[in-house]
Design a protein around this motif. Structure first.
Motif, PDB file in Angstrom:
ATOM      1  N   THR A   1      38.185 -73.139 -64.053  1.00 45.57           N
ATOM      2  CA  THR A   1      38.947 -72.923 -65.282  1.00 45.57           C
ATOM      3  C   THR A   1      40.438 -73.002 -65.000  1.00 45.57           C
ATOM      4  O   THR A   1      40.914 -72.467 -63.999  1.00 45.57           O
ATOM      5  N   ALA A   2      41.168 -73.671 -65.878  1.00 51.71           N
ATOM      6  CA  ALA A   2      42.629 -73.730 -65.807  1.00 51.71           C
ATOM      7  C   ALA A   2      43.205 -73.096 -67.069  1.00 51.71           C
ATOM      8  O   ALA A   2      42.707 -73.335 -68.175  1.00 51.71           O
ATOM      9  N   VAL A   3      44.240 -72.294 -66.888  1.00 51.44           N
ATOM     10  CA  VAL A   3      44.901 -71.604 -67.999  1.00 51.44           C
ATOM     11  C   VAL A   3      46.344 -72.085 -68.071  1.00 51.44           C
ATOM     12  O   VAL A   3      47.091 -71.974 -67.087  1.00 51.44           O
TER      13      VAL A   3
ATOM     14  N   PRO B   1      50.630 -59.782 -72.277  1.00 51.17           N
ATOM     15  CA  PRO B   1      49.231 -59.313 -72.232  1.00 51.17           C
ATOM     16  C   PRO B   1      48.253 -60.404 -71.800  1.00 51.17           C
ATOM     17  O   PRO B   1      47.241 -60.117 -71.160  1.00 51.17           O
ATOM     18  N   LEU B   2      48.554 -61.662 -72.135  1.00 49.69           N
ATOM     19  CA  LEU B   2      47.677 -62.760 -71.743  1.00 49.69           C
ATOM     20  C   LEU B   2      47.731 -62.987 -70.236  1.00 49.69           C
ATOM     21  O   LEU B   2      46.688 -63.052 -69.570  1.00 49.69           O
ATOM     22  N   LEU B   3      48.939 -63.111 -69.665  1.00 49.65           N
ATOM     23  CA  LEU B   3      49.065 -63.371 -68.227  1.00 49.65           C
ATOM     24  C   LEU B   3      48.577 -62.189 -67.395  1.00 49.65           C
ATOM     25  O   LEU B   3      48.032 -62.371 -66.303  1.00 49.65           O
ATOM     26  N   GLU B   4      48.782 -60.987 -67.897  1.00 54.30           N
ATOM     27  CA  GLU B   4      48.288 -59.800 -67.188  1.00 54.30           C
ATOM     28  C   GLU B   4      46.791 -59.920 -66.948  1.00 54.30           C
ATOM     29  O   GLU B   4      46.293 -59.581 -65.869  1.00 54.30           O
ATOM     30  N   ARG B   5      46.076 -60.424 -67.938  1.00 53.55           N
ATOM     31  CA  ARG B   5      44.630 -60.572 -67.811  1.00 53.55           C
ATOM     32  C   ARG B   5      44.264 -61.852 -67.047  1.00 53.55           C
ATOM     33  O   ARG B   5      43.347 -61.856 -66.226  1.00 53.55           O
ATOM     34  N   ALA B   6      44.966 -62.946 -67.339  1.00 53.13           N
ATOM     35  CA  ALA B   6      44.624 -64.230 -66.715  1.00 53.13           C
ATOM     36  C   ALA B   6      44.767 -64.189 -65.200  1.00 53.13           C
ATOM     37  O   ALA B   6      43.952 -64.762 -64.471  1.00 53.13           O
ATOM     38  N   LEU B   7      45.797 -63.491 -64.713  1.00 54.79           N
ATOM     39  CA  LEU B   7      46.038 -63.432 -63.267  1.00 54.79           C
ATOM     40  C   LEU B   7      45.006 -62.567 -62.542  1.00 54.79           C
ATOM     41  O   LEU B   7      44.952 -62.576 -61.309  1.00 54.79           O
ATOM     42  N   ARG B   8      44.205 -61.853 -63.289  1.00 55.54           N
ATOM     43  CA  ARG B   8      43.157 -61.015 -62.688  1.00 55.54           C
ATOM     44  C   ARG B   8      41.778 -61.635 -62.860  1.00 55.54           C
ATOM     45  O   ARG B   8      40.764 -60.991 -62.548  1.00 55.54           O
ATOM     46  N   THR B   9      41.730 -62.859 -63.353  1.00 55.79           N
ATOM     47  CA  THR B   9      40.460 -63.584 -63.461  1.00 55.79           C
ATOM     48  C   THR B   9      40.283 -64.478 -62.238  1.00 55.79           C
ATOM     49  O   THR B   9      41.150 -64.553 -61.370  1.00 55.79           O
ATOM     50  N   GLY B  10      39.173 -65.196 -62.213  1.00 52.11           N
ATOM     51  CA  GLY B  10      38.924 -66.129 -61.122  1.00 52.11           C
ATOM     52  C   GLY B  10      39.450 -67.528 -61.385  1.00 52.11           C
ATOM     53  O   GLY B  10      39.086 -68.461 -60.664  1.00 52.11           O
ATOM     54  N   ALA B  11      40.289 -67.698 -62.415  1.00 51.01           N
ATOM     55  CA  ALA B  11      40.815 -69.026 -62.733  1.00 51.01           C
ATOM     56  C   ALA B  11      41.552 -69.617 -61.540  1.00 51.01           C
ATOM     57  O   ALA B  11      42.364 -68.945 -60.907  1.00 51.01           O
ATOM     58  N   ARG B  12      41.277 -70.883 -61.253  1.00 49.53           N
ATOM     59  CA  ARG B  12      41.929 -71.551 -60.125  1.00 49.53           C
ATOM     60  C   ARG B  12      43.395 -71.809 -60.428  1.00 49.53           C
ATOM     61  O   ARG B  12      44.230 -71.808 -59.528  1.00 49.53           O
TER      62      ARG B  12
END
Length: 365
Positions: A261-263, A275-286
């Motif tokens: 996944t890419a964000v 709030p979006l980046l706070e969550r996105a950086l804690r996911t497994g997104a490459r």
């Protein structure tokens, strides 16, 4: 192939010989996509379809011929204006067919087992030269998994490495089709079972419209998300697979995010971004990238630290987003972001090839 798995595994279990005819290429208004297959057992039993009926009889005969002679056959079928009853596609299209005699070679069995288990997998088969009637000798094939494990061989260690690398890239993209192997004109047909990678684009702006076009071109399943319904419309983003009206962080929380996944955060508005980046950086997104100036970037880092994002998490953030191409227009910026996506996905250095040495394509598997 997936719809034939149960029958083919049964045939293998019974020790029955069979041949599989697969669509490996199409042009014009061909009725079936690459990967469509017809299987014929040595007793004449047939399952599946390659053309919806147009050339089924001829392909059926080719399967029996491949079984009798123990050879791989590649043949092209198209429409004949001279004889309306000739073997051809009345729809006017052209299909390239690969006929493969199967016994119990390890690669094909591993492929069927993975399909039966609903696991991602790719089967790479070496093709006879285009225009050739066929090739003698045992079929050459490899089965590849996302982890890089493989079964089977193309008959040469160097070719095996090239096949694995190319097939792994196609599997990662969820693509099926013909690819060239090396520089000697050798071709392979790769049949992949893997959903396409996802590109989540947040911010319904003009840069997002350009990025959705190139993201789709690269094989991503593209979603555009924005909390503003006046901007997040299908009319503004016709190339996106999905257009979602929701708060970005709320939408992200409901998604399955993995290493494919890419964000891309293009809003550069703190009330959406933080709030979006706070969550996105804690996911497994490459890949997690965010648009904005240097000043915006510094302010964004400050706010993220205040929100509790750690330094190791911040190190994953690609901001300002994209490579330094001197891009200005939305289309140019989309190219710079897409180039960074490819580099991250394939392990590229982002350096001009004139400044590097060694193989151009890294053998990652």
């Amino acid at each position: 192939m997936r719809d034939l798995v149960e029958d083919l595994l049964t045939w293998l279990g019974e020790g029955r010989r069979f041949a599989v005819a697969s669509v490996v290429g199409t042009s014009g208004s061909a009725p079936r996509e690459p990967g469509a297959a017809l299987a014929v057992a040595e007793d004449g039993t047939a399952v599946g379809s390659v053309s919806g009926g147009c050339v089924e009889g001829a392909v059926y005969d080719l399967c029996l011929e491949a079984l009798r002679e123990g050879r791989v056959i590649r043949q092209t079928f198209g429409y004949s204006d001279d004889d309306a009853f000739a073997v051809g596609l009345t729809c006017g299209g052209i299909i390239d067919i690969l006929v493969w005699p199967h016994t119990a070679e390890p690669a094909f069995r591993a492929h069927l087992d993975a399909l039966a288990a609903d696991e991602p997998v790719a089967l790479a088969r070496i093709l006879p030269p285009a225009g050739a009637t066929g090739s003698a000798g045992p079929p050459r094939a490899l089965c590849i998994t996302p982890s890089g494990e493989h079964t089977g061989s193309a008959g040469d260690a160097v070719i095996d490495r090239l096949v694995r690398a190319e097939a792994a890239a196609m599997l990662d993209s969820g693509r099926t089709g013909v690819r060239q192997v090396g520089c000697d004109g050798l071709e392979m047909f790769v049949e992949s079972r893997m959903p396409p990678p996802r590109l989540l684009v947040f911010g319904a702006v003009d840069f997002a419209a350009a990025l959705t076009r190139i993201g789709r071109f690269l094989g991503y399943h593209v979603t555009v998300c924005d909390a503003r319904p006046v901007f997040a419309t299908r009319r503004r983003f016709p190339d996106a697979h999905e257009v979602v009206v929701d708060w970005p962080h709320r939408y992200l929380e409901r998604q399955h995010v993995d290493a494919r996944t890419a964000v891309a955060v293009l809003t550069h508005d703190p009330k959406f971004d933080i709030p979006l980046l706070e969550r996105a950086l804690r996911t497994g997104a490459r890949y997690v990238g965010a648009m904005g100036s240097r000043r915006t970037h510094d302010e964004r880092l400050r706010r993220l630290r205040e929100a509790g994002v750690t330094e190791s998490e911040l190190a994953r953030l690609r901001s300002p987003i994209g490579l330094d191409l001197g891009a200005r227009t939305p289309e140019e910026v989309a190219v710079s972001i897409a180039a960074e996506l490819v580099a991250v996905r394939r392990g590229g250095t982002c350096r001009p090839l004139t400044t590097t040495a060694g193989p151009i394509h890294a053998l990652t598997h």
